[in-house]
Design a protein around this motif. Structure first.
Motif, short mmCIF file in Angstrom:
data_model
loop_
_atom_site.label_atom_id
_atom_site.label_comp_id
_atom_site.label_asym_id
_atom_site.label_seq_id
_atom_site.Cartn_x
_atom_site.Cartn_y
_atom_site.Cartn_z
N VAL A 27 0.84 -1.21 0.00
CA VAL A 27 0.00 0.00 0.00
C VAL A 27 0.87 1.25 0.00
CG1 VAL A 27 -1.63 1.36 1.36
CG2 VAL A 27 -2.00 -1.09 1.07
N GLY A 28 1.95 1.24 0.79
CA GLY A 28 2.85 2.39 0.82
C GLY A 28 3.50 2.64 -0.53
N LEU A 29 3.94 1.56 -1.19
CA LEU A 29 4.56 1.71 -2.50
C LEU A 29 3.57 2.24 -3.52
CD1 LEU A 29 6.67 -1.59 -2.62
CD2 LEU A 29 7.54 0.74 -2.34
N VAL A 70 14.83 11.22 -8.34
CA VAL A 70 15.92 10.34 -7.90
C VAL A 70 16.60 10.87 -6.63
CG1 VAL A 70 18.05 9.17 -8.58
CG2 VAL A 70 16.24 9.56 -10.27
N PRO A 71 17.14 12.11 -6.62
CA PRO A 71 17.71 12.60 -5.35
C PRO A 71 16.66 12.77 -4.26
CG PRO A 71 17.68 14.34 -7.02
CD PRO A 71 17.34 13.07 -7.71
N PHE A 72 15.42 13.10 -4.64
CA PHE A 72 14.37 13.24 -3.64
C PHE A 72 14.08 11.90 -2.97
CE2 PHE A 72 9.91 13.36 -2.25
CZ PHE A 72 9.97 14.45 -1.39
N ALA A 73 14.14 10.81 -3.74
CA ALA A 73 13.92 9.48 -3.18
C ALA A 73 15.02 9.12 -2.18
CB ALA A 73 13.86 8.43 -4.30
N ILE A 74 16.27 9.46 -2.51
CA ILE A 74 17.38 9.19 -1.59
C ILE A 74 17.21 10.02 -0.32
CG2 ILE A 74 19.88 9.37 -1.28
CD1 ILE A 74 20.14 8.86 -4.30
N ARG A 112 15.17 6.37 11.48
CA ARG A 112 14.07 6.91 10.68
C ARG A 112 14.17 6.48 9.22
NH1 ARG A 112 10.15 7.41 12.64
NH2 ARG A 112 9.37 9.24 11.53
N MET A 113 15.05 5.54 8.92
CA MET A 113 15.26 5.08 7.56
C MET A 113 13.95 4.53 6.97
SD MET A 113 18.48 2.79 6.34
CE MET A 113 18.17 1.61 7.66
N ASP A 114 13.71 4.85 5.70
CA ASP A 114 12.48 4.46 5.02
C ASP A 114 12.85 3.90 3.64
OD1 ASP A 114 9.80 4.15 4.45
OD2 ASP A 114 9.52 6.22 3.81
N LEU A 118 12.98 4.41 -1.77
CA LEU A 118 13.91 4.28 -2.89
C LEU A 118 13.21 3.90 -4.19
CD1 LEU A 118 17.04 2.53 -1.33
CD2 LEU A 118 16.92 4.85 -2.27
N SER A 119 11.98 3.40 -4.08
CA SER A 119 11.23 3.06 -5.28
C SER A 119 11.01 4.28 -6.15
CB SER A 119 9.88 2.43 -4.91
OG SER A 119 9.08 3.35 -4.19
N GLY A 120 10.98 5.47 -5.51
CA GLY A 120 10.83 6.70 -6.27
C GLY A 120 11.97 6.94 -7.24
N ALA A 121 13.17 6.45 -6.88
CA ALA A 121 14.32 6.60 -7.77
C ALA A 121 14.13 5.77 -9.04
CB ALA A 121 15.60 6.18 -7.06
N ILE A 122 13.56 4.58 -8.88
CA ILE A 122 13.30 3.72 -10.05
C ILE A 122 12.28 4.39 -10.96
CG2 ILE A 122 12.43 1.48 -10.78
CD1 ILE A 122 13.42 0.35 -8.10
N THR A 123 11.22 4.94 -10.34
CA THR A 123 10.21 5.65 -11.13
C THR A 123 10.83 6.82 -11.87
OG1 THR A 123 8.54 5.07 -9.47
CG2 THR A 123 7.98 6.82 -11.02
N GLY A 124 11.69 7.57 -11.18
CA GLY A 124 12.33 8.72 -11.81
C GLY A 124 13.18 8.33 -13.00
N ILE A 125 13.95 7.24 -12.87
CA ILE A 125 14.79 6.79 -13.98
C ILE A 125 13.95 6.35 -15.17
CG2 ILE A 125 16.41 4.98 -14.68
CD1 ILE A 125 17.59 5.15 -11.84
#
Length: 261
Positions: A27-29, A70-74, A112-114, A118-125
């Motif tokens: 659901v989060g993804l 990509v940087p926003f996902a990191i 607080r690691m989430d 990082l899936s946002g980086a894949i979407t960005g690419i």
């Protein structure tokens, strides 16, 4: 070496915890993917009413948005500290952090690691590949290294700004609404900088340099030579702002007197 070992241990425990609740993870993804899709649709709607945006075409703006992700996902993965003041200062969890022989900021980052962000980086690419194919962009072998350097620079810009904001909690133990406001301001960095007036351009370049997260580094890969100087400043701005943030954090920790005072 100790820090790397701790990171992988925390990451392993994090994934074990998340996999216990696969439904929540999915659901989060999906919610993250939906949010990114909404932002992309907004860009398409804008270009449904105009051919260019201050000289930028639709695919160029889409490419820029993909780069921004990509940087926003990191950043979202390792600097998920929007509730630092409430959780660590007001509720006193900073006392626990300071009893351990590891830098306090590193501990907060680990806690607080989430990683699913990082899936946002894949979407960005994927978005960049789609837009780049439409623009017939050509790349050189060294562009992959420049891409990594600029992405890390953009993530450090974001991280530096928000670590600095979180550090304010060491001087003020009251809740603040500045974090959500800054998240909203950060979204301006995903659009061409020259669509804004001179004051906002200066603000997004030198004061709150969110333009170094999206538009400036993406300009290099889009062949916008007039922005090259700013593109190559991206890692410098990232290191400067993050170093400044760590110094502010360290001063705040020295000032911190505990939740009971």
């Amino acid at each position: 070496m100790l820090y790397f070992r701790l990171f992988f241990q925390y990451a392993g425990q994090y994934m074990k915890t998340k996999l216990q609740y696969r439904g929540d993870l999915i659901v989060g993804l999906l919610s993250d993917l939906l949010m990114q899709a909404v932002n992309l649709v907004f860009i398409l709607v804008v270009f449904g009413h105009t051919q260019t945006l201050q000289g930028w075409g639709r695919e160029e703006v889409i490419f820029m948005y993909g780069f921004f992700l990509v940087p926003f996902a990191i950043f979202s993965t390792f600097f998920n500290i929007w509730d630092f003041n409430d959780r660590y200062i007001i509720k006193g969890e900073m006392d626990r952090i300071l009893t351990r022989p590891i830098h306090s900021l590193f501990q907060v980052i680990l806690e607080r690691m989430d990683l699913e962000s990082l899936s946002g980086a894949i979407t960005g690419i994927i978005i960049m590949i789609y837009a780049g194919s439409g623009l017939n962009l050509s790349f050189y072998w060294y562009d992959i290294f420049l891409f990594i350097i600029m992405v890390m620079g953009g993530a450090l810009v974001y991280g530096g700004i928000f670590v600095s904001l979180a550090s304010i909690g060491f001087w003020s133990d009251s809740k603040s609404s500045i974090m959500p406001l800054m998240y909203n301001i950060g979204n301006y960095g995903r659009y061409p900088i020259n669509i804004y007036n001179r004051v906002i351009r200066f603000l997004l370049t030198w004061v709150l340099p969110f333009a170094f997260v999206g538009v400036y580094p993406a300009s290099y890969f889009l062949g916008k030579s007039e922005w090259y100087m700013y593109s190559f400043l991206t890692p410098v701005m990232g290191l400067v702002f993050f170093t400044l943030a760590v110094l502010i954090w360290n001063q705040g920790v020295k000032r911190y007197r505990g939740a009971g005072n």
